[in-house]
Enzyme design. Structure first.
Site, short mmCIF file in Angstrom:
data_model
loop_
_atom_site.label_atom_id
_atom_site.label_comp_id
_atom_site.label_asym_id
_atom_site.label_seq_id
_atom_site.Cartn_x
_atom_site.Cartn_y
_atom_site.Cartn_z
N LYS A 128 -19.76 1.01 -2.76
CA LYS A 128 -18.50 1.70 -2.46
C LYS A 128 -17.52 1.43 -3.60
CE LYS A 128 -16.71 1.37 1.71
NZ LYS A 128 -16.28 0.72 2.98
C1 E4P Z 1 -14.73 2.64 5.24
O1 E4P Z 1 -15.17 3.02 4.18
C2 E4P Z 1 -13.44 1.92 5.29
O2 E4P Z 1 -13.64 0.68 4.71
C3 E4P Z 1 -12.93 1.75 6.66
O3 E4P Z 1 -13.34 2.76 7.53
C4 E4P Z 1 -11.43 1.57 6.69
O4 E4P Z 1 -11.05 1.51 8.02
P1 E4P Z 1 -9.63 0.97 8.49
O5 E4P Z 1 -8.60 1.95 8.03
O6 E4P Z 1 -9.73 0.91 9.98
O7 E4P Z 1 -9.45 -0.37 7.85
#
Ligand code: E4P
Length: 226
Positions: A85
């Site tokens: 990521k």
């Molecule tokens: C996924 O890629 C993200 O890390 C995640 O969904 C962020 O979620 P949040 O906004 O609940 O922290």
């Protein structure tokens, strides 16, 4: 269509895998920081449990050379179906171009706008991860942003898929499922809300209680069939 769990807690992961058909696990540095264990060990446990399913791990590096190095080390350690990521800011986009060209699966993350998603697709990301709830919290419409990204994919024949992320309720997930969005990553709490309905439980109890009226010693069809 893919459904992933956004969590690094092995107990939660095992529970969700037991009940639902899940395609993998996504993590981020915040999620890893909450596990009270070294990230290396946490991720190793997850990889061992989910076997060859997708595992998404976010880089912390911000400069080009370090992102490349960190991405390669992550994939070397956690195997082929590991998605790196990379936050899709300017530096991240530069790194995505190189990493995607080298054949590493990239999830462009921290997507807040369709333009960011477009640039990540051009750079070769396999997934773009728009943050629905976080976009909503800025006063914009997260669902609409995802729909616009899907339009960009369809209108331009991009191979990139959407991995919708950051949900605050299951209805947001449902709305996007109906639009044919390819993938979703949801927290343990949201996953548990998918089928958390007292009306369903009460309907099931009514069926069982009615059946018992026939013969209170015969509780299920098994008692009649054996
Ligand atoms: C996924 O890629 C993200 O890390 C995640 O969904 C962020 O979620 P949040 O906004 O609940 O922290």
């Amino acid at each position: 269509m893919k459904l992933l769990l956004d969590d690094a807690n092995i107990k939660n992961i095992k529970e969700v895998y037991e009940y639902y058909k899940i395609d993998g696990v996504t993590t981020n540095p915040t999620i890893l920081s909450k596990q009270g264990e070294k990230p290396l060990e946490v991720l190793k446990k997850i990889r061992n449990f989910i076997k060859d399913d997708q595992l998404h791990i976010q880089v912390l590096s911000k400069d080009y050379d370090s992102i490349i190095k960190e991405s390669n080390l992550i994939v070397k350690e956690y195997g082929n179906n590991t998605f790196v990521k990379i936050p899709a800011n300017k530096g991240g986009l530069k790194a995505i171009k190189k990493i995607a060209k080298d054949g590493i699966n990239v999830t462009a993350t921290a997507i807040y706008s369709p333009m960011q998603a477009f640039l990540a697709m051009k750079a070769g990301a396999k997934y773009v991860a728009p943050y629905i709830n976080r976009i909503d919290n800025l006063g914009y419409d997260g669902i609409l942003v995802v729909k616009k990204i899907q339009n960009i994919i369809d209108a331009n024949n991009f191979d990139t898929k959407i991995l919708a992320a950051s949900f605050k309720n299951s209805n947001q997930v449902l709305e996007l499922i109906q639009c044919g969005i390819y993938g979703f990553t949801c927290s343990f709490d949201i996953m548990n809300k998918f089928v958390d309905d007292k009306n369903v439980d009460s309907a099931i109890d009514d069926f069982v209680n009615d059946f018992l009226k026939l013969d209170s010693n015969k509780k299920t069809m098994i008692d009649y069939l054996l």
